[in-house]
Design a protein around this motif. Structure first.
Motif, PDB file in Angstrom:
ATOM      1  N   SER B  27       0.851  -1.190   0.000  1.00 46.85           N
ATOM      2  CA  SER B  27       0.000   0.000   0.000  1.00 46.85           C
ATOM      3  C   SER B  27       0.885   1.237   0.000  1.00 46.85           C
ATOM      4  O   SER B  27       1.961   1.254   0.597  1.00 46.85           O
ATOM      5  CB  SER B  27      -0.882  -0.023   1.248  1.00 46.85           C
ATOM      6  OG  SER B  27      -1.579   1.192   1.363  1.00 46.85           O
ATOM      7  N   ALA B  28       0.419   2.282  -0.642  1.00 41.42           N
ATOM      8  CA  ALA B  28       1.192   3.519  -0.685  1.00 41.42           C
ATOM      9  C   ALA B  28       1.461   4.010   0.733  1.00 41.42           C
ATOM     10  O   ALA B  28       0.607   3.876   1.619  1.00 41.42           O
ATOM     11  CB  ALA B  28       0.443   4.590  -1.483  1.00 41.42           C
ATOM     12  N   ALA B  29       2.651   4.540   0.924  1.00 42.73           N
ATOM     13  CA  ALA B  29       3.103   4.898   2.270  1.00 42.73           C
ATOM     14  C   ALA B  29       2.770   6.341   2.615  1.00 42.73           C
ATOM     15  O   ALA B  29       2.255   7.087   1.793  1.00 42.73           O
ATOM     16  CB  ALA B  29       4.611   4.677   2.369  1.00 42.73           C
ATOM     17  N   TYR B  30       3.069   6.696   3.842  1.00 37.12           N
ATOM     18  CA  TYR B  30       2.996   8.085   4.317  1.00 37.12           C
ATOM     19  C   TYR B  30       1.601   8.702   4.175  1.00 37.12           C
ATOM     20  O   TYR B  30       1.454   9.870   3.813  1.00 37.12           O
ATOM     21  CB  TYR B  30       4.047   8.942   3.594  1.00 37.12           C
ATOM     22  CG  TYR B  30       5.459   8.506   3.907  1.00 37.12           C
ATOM     23  CD1 TYR B  30       5.959   8.607   5.194  1.00 37.12           C
ATOM     24  CD2 TYR B  30       6.284   7.953   2.923  1.00 37.12           C
ATOM     25  CE1 TYR B  30       7.258   8.182   5.497  1.00 37.12           C
ATOM     26  CE2 TYR B  30       7.573   7.528   3.210  1.00 37.12           C
ATOM     27  CZ  TYR B  30       8.047   7.657   4.503  1.00 37.12           C
ATOM     28  OH  TYR B  30       9.318   7.234   4.795  1.00 37.12           O
ATOM     29  N   SER B 235       5.359   5.933   8.084  1.00 36.88           N
ATOM     30  CA  SER B 235       5.448   5.418   6.713  1.00 36.88           C
ATOM     31  C   SER B 235       4.297   4.433   6.474  1.00 36.88           C
ATOM     32  O   SER B 235       3.530   4.600   5.539  1.00 36.88           O
ATOM     33  CB  SER B 235       6.817   4.778   6.473  1.00 36.88           C
ATOM     34  OG  SER B 235       7.093   3.786   7.438  1.00 36.88           O
ATOM     35  N   LYS B 236       4.183   3.454   7.323  1.00 35.40           N
ATOM     36  CA  LYS B 236       3.083   2.485   7.149  1.00 35.40           C
ATOM     37  C   LYS B 236       1.861   3.004   7.891  1.00 35.40           C
ATOM     38  O   LYS B 236       1.347   2.367   8.818  1.00 35.40           O
ATOM     39  CB  LYS B 236       3.515   1.124   7.684  1.00 35.40           C
ATOM     40  CG  LYS B 236       4.720   0.539   6.946  1.00 35.40           C
ATOM     41  CD  LYS B 236       5.110  -0.838   7.469  1.00 35.40           C
ATOM     42  CE  LYS B 236       6.272  -1.428   6.674  1.00 35.40           C
ATOM     43  NZ  LYS B 236       6.720  -2.741   7.213  1.00 35.40           N
TER      44      LYS B 236
END
Lengths: 348, 348, 348, 348
Positions: B27-30, B235-236
């Motif tokens: 999954s896209a972070a941040y 991030s996660k």
């Protein structure tokens, strides 16, 4: 084929399991519970001595608090010019420490001892105008997937010691580096003269588990206050302890890092073998940098590969031609051989 | 019989389940992933309008970033003299915002509008020596278990608006307060003139889930940078989103707050009925303050009850006699009726 | 033969006389007195419009407060890599503004617009990791005695405007630059797109008189608080106003700058004519950089000449040979022709 | 009849004369010149030991740098609730030190040792939530014109030492206090356990001369950097040294303080003798607080008397009746007997 970053992966099942298991029951808050204490003892074991260890939730927090612990007014911390602390933390280290970050050159993403010495020399003792040296920080593994060898760490450490500067290691990818070096936590740090370690778990299968490790408890004396004042002391801190408990148990952390490094090696081999791509430089960990025809890169993305373009470093040798592009590919504990092989197929 | 704090409880099974479920896949972070976006939409729903929402890991971070978003040089934020921001956050709000916190009096843990107005008046416009008013912050529920009524919030808000000051609500126990008032998220905040909310999930069954909510997106414009510079961008970040997803689904948050409030009521009844204890003041949420004979308190602890002694507030009416002690008892989603009843037995 | 720095000179007699004259009588404190108001009006006159002006005691304070007035969280200010703000202020601008200073290359001590644009481009909008651009600051005259031409200022300004960044000018040697350009205060600043000026008097004959000038009063709104919070608001601020009153009266400031520039020209001519020395580069103001045989430099010092060795800039063309040294010679209002000629004699 | 503040006076002729005399010639900058060294030696003499002394331009700077020198993360400095540092410095001490200021009660503008001990006790060692004690600061003379006796300083010092806290004295009106006590610099400070002194000259006849004095050089180690980073290091710092040279020569400072104290005594006598005014409390230095009929105050102002209304302290005994007002009258080196007597006449 997700190669954007190792933080795009979620959490390893063992981490989830530990969180679920430790979710029940009551426990003292703010890092004073039994599980926290037990995991702190595990850190003593893996570093083979008593260490002061502090759990936080982000690598940026670990780095920032670590540097804040050795801050001086008008102080300067020296880092590689591509280091995460100077490139990707939005000024957090400066915010926490009121230090300036001074960039140091060096090949392969690593500070050269000579460049470090030269930069430090620009701040003569007691010359207030320039400021004063306060710390040195290295990134292991580096931002471009390389690692400092034991000797290289020692060489940086020697300069730091010569100037009475504490040496911090940003170990966001500590395990990947250690496995690549076939080293141990102590050998890669305290035995080489490192004073403070940001020991990262997040990028290697945890949700958010970072530990700030000090070998000299005196140096860590203000850290509880720095952490709390930074809003980084978790009340239910056992949820970080639980992650580390699972992470450090039975060598899970080494296994996961070994896997992501192996996937990166497999990727490097595929790239080296490809006629449409070449390695930008040699890395030893889970970050791979490749130069592709722009058309190849675009085609791969169309087929579902995800990765980031990467800025071309100043003075790069054999850099991308006008019709080429530099890309970064990151593997993680969750990367499969199938993903690598599918990507390899795309490179033809 | 753990009544030390609601943060001594772990996480509700639904939270653990969600974390496990969302641990797989990339999954896209941040904060840019699908789950983050989806949970942001849920916040829009519960607040009945588009809000700007930012996930962080601690309530102190939410409060500190919230205040930093409205900071001015030499600025002053006004809070109750027992507020968490001034008493229990080690200066984090000041560190993030460079504001001073000015304590305001008021009964029952709540600022009185008159005292607030008087404190603000000490900082005349453009008189640089004292500094300048910058924000008002209230705690809902308060540190002593009481809640501001809708009218009381509105009265504080009126003073803030009169002085052009943004109003922040520290909702570490938002759900407990809302349930106690039989209110809704919007009615308890934006409809009363609140501008920024620290919406807490941690104390009510999450591991570490706090959301900073802004009703005016312009006011939130710098928050992404403030959060990142504070090392509070995960991030996660889906691991926070996952907690909130479960927390806000099917009214779990209201159910858990309802339970802990009910357990506190049961406790208050037991204390009121006891000859060895009396209520220090009336609360409506999950914090109960009682005055016990010191011998009774000691005996209860010996039998396994855990709670904290509490400092006697200045000017407390009917405070503890020399042989008495003031204690705080906190219930949580994990408190059982059995625990309450066992404790009641100890009070005789 | 004191050529160490223009701040080794004391104060011009007219400054002393003004201080003595204004020492008597009572006057409102903290910048609110009649003389302060009168000198503020003089600033309006010399800049040909209403400006917001703030007196401080050091150039570093002016620069730091100027940058703080346009600060953003995680913000970055761009300056030349040899600028005073980044080299000689011990981190004061960062301390006051919480901005990072990003060095920009460019020949002759001046940022090149291309290098500036490239540096700014490294901070894409809303990409929180790198931080966000916040300001551009140029030094006029530069640290190496050169000046930005009107066109060069405009070129920098164009980049700043394109990126919506305020443009600050560090005018510690404002008068020297303006006289060298045969310009006017407005033409060299606001007409070229400069937003904020640190207008220095100290290096040109005052004791300690610096003015921070804003062309947009809205941009200056928080400055009174930033200055006071920085401990830079003088109670008897008329002592700065008095310096400026004398400094700006009857063109004294231009006369003094003209003198020091002329002394520097005389020095440059002597060096150009010498067989034992050569100019390191062409300057137009009161700082002269020369390359001497080390033996010549030592001999001159022995005969009483005082000057500083200067670090050789990276990539300098025609830099010092191994037996040569780069030195800096600074003239001031107090430098005499005799001093120059005596030094010229030493160069043979 | 200017009684607004002692900083409404200008500079004593001897100060002007010294500035003029030292304006000629060249001298090493940034505090390294001969005059700076010579005045530093004078400080050694008046304090009867070697001290570390740093010149700055404002009292707020001295206080802020002094507190910054002993700062700790999450630290708290304790001051009287009416102290200048907390009331009139726009948060500068907090800005420089990142400390919080905790107000301490006490009669006559002075902290009571008991109240101080109680406040410190609210910050138990190693309890990170509240923060940690870092310093104690007293104001001598106080903001309301009283002075701590030797015994009173010692009592505060005893509490500070017991808690291992450095003791700072804000001596903006050091000379007035010392003369009132008939003490000496050493007796009033280091002999009583004071560690750091803000030694003020500005309010007593200088333009802007403040010295930060440390008795333990180790404690002062970072001060050069703190001062420079705060933009408080003057290049032509001899202009401060020159002021102190004149100020400390032949007892001028004691003479001026004696004069302003005497004028205040004369004023107090006039008020005590008046039927239209009474003393608000007993002061010993150059600040006089009186309660007047509002009509009397207005009439006096109409006749040219200038003074400030003063906020009535909480819990003041014999405070102003509804038709009365509390005013502050400050005398200075420049106050004449005539001014006092004219004002006395107005009181009838």
């Amino acid at each position: 084929m997700i190669f954007t970053s190792d933080n795009w992966a979620g959490a390893h099942p063992a981490i989830s399991e530990a969180l679920t298991r430790h979710a029940t029951g009551f426990s003292a808050a703010y890092g004073t519970g039994d599980l926290d204490r037990q995991v702190e003892a595990t850190f003593n074991q893996i570093f083979e001595r008593e260490v002061a260890v502090f759990f936080v939730g982000t690598g940026t927090a670990a780095n920032s608090i670590g540097l804040a612990s050795v801050a001086k007014p008008g102080g300067v911390a020296f880092c590689h010019n591509q280091a995460h602390v100077i490139e990707d933390e939005c000024g957090a280290p400066e915010f926490f420490s009121q230090l300036r970050l001074a960039p140091v050159d060096g090949p392969a993403g690593k500070m050269s001892p000579e460049a470090l010495r030269a930069q430090i020399a620009r701040y003569p003792a007691q010359f207030v105008h320039h400021g004063q040296p306060a710390a040195v920080t290295i990134t292991q593994a580096t931002e471009i997937g390389t690692v400092y060898s034991h000797d290289e760490i020692e060489a940086i450490s020697a300069v730091a010691k010569e100037k009475n500067l504490p040496l911090h290691m940003d170990g966001a990818r500590f395990a990947n580096a250690m496995v690549a070096l076939n080293s141990t936590p102590a050998k890669m740090t305290v035995d080489r003269g490192v004073d403070i370690v940001s020991f990262g778990g997040t990028k290697n299968g945890c949700w958010c588990a970072e530990a700030l490790v000090f070998f000299d408890p005196e140096m860590a004396r203000q850290v509880p206050f720095i952490r709390k004042r930074g809003a980084h002391l978790f009340s239910k801190s056992r949820f970080i302890a639980a992650q580390f408990a699972a992470y450090l148990e039975n060598g899970l952390w080494l296994e996961l890092a070994g896997h992501s490094n192996a996937m990166a090696s497999r990727l490097r081999e595929a790239i080296a073998a490809s006629s449409k791509a070449r390695l930008a430089w040699n890395g030893q960990t889970n970050e791979v940098f490749a130069i592709l025809k722009a058309t190849t890169a675009a085609a791969a993305q169309e087929k579902g590969a995800r990765f980031y373009d990467w800025p071309v470093p100043k003075g790069m040798e054999n850099g991308p031609a006008p019709d080429e592009t530099l890309i970064r590919l990151v593997t993680s504990f969750a990367t499969s051989e199938t993903d690598i092989d599918r990507f390899a197929d795309l490179l033809g």
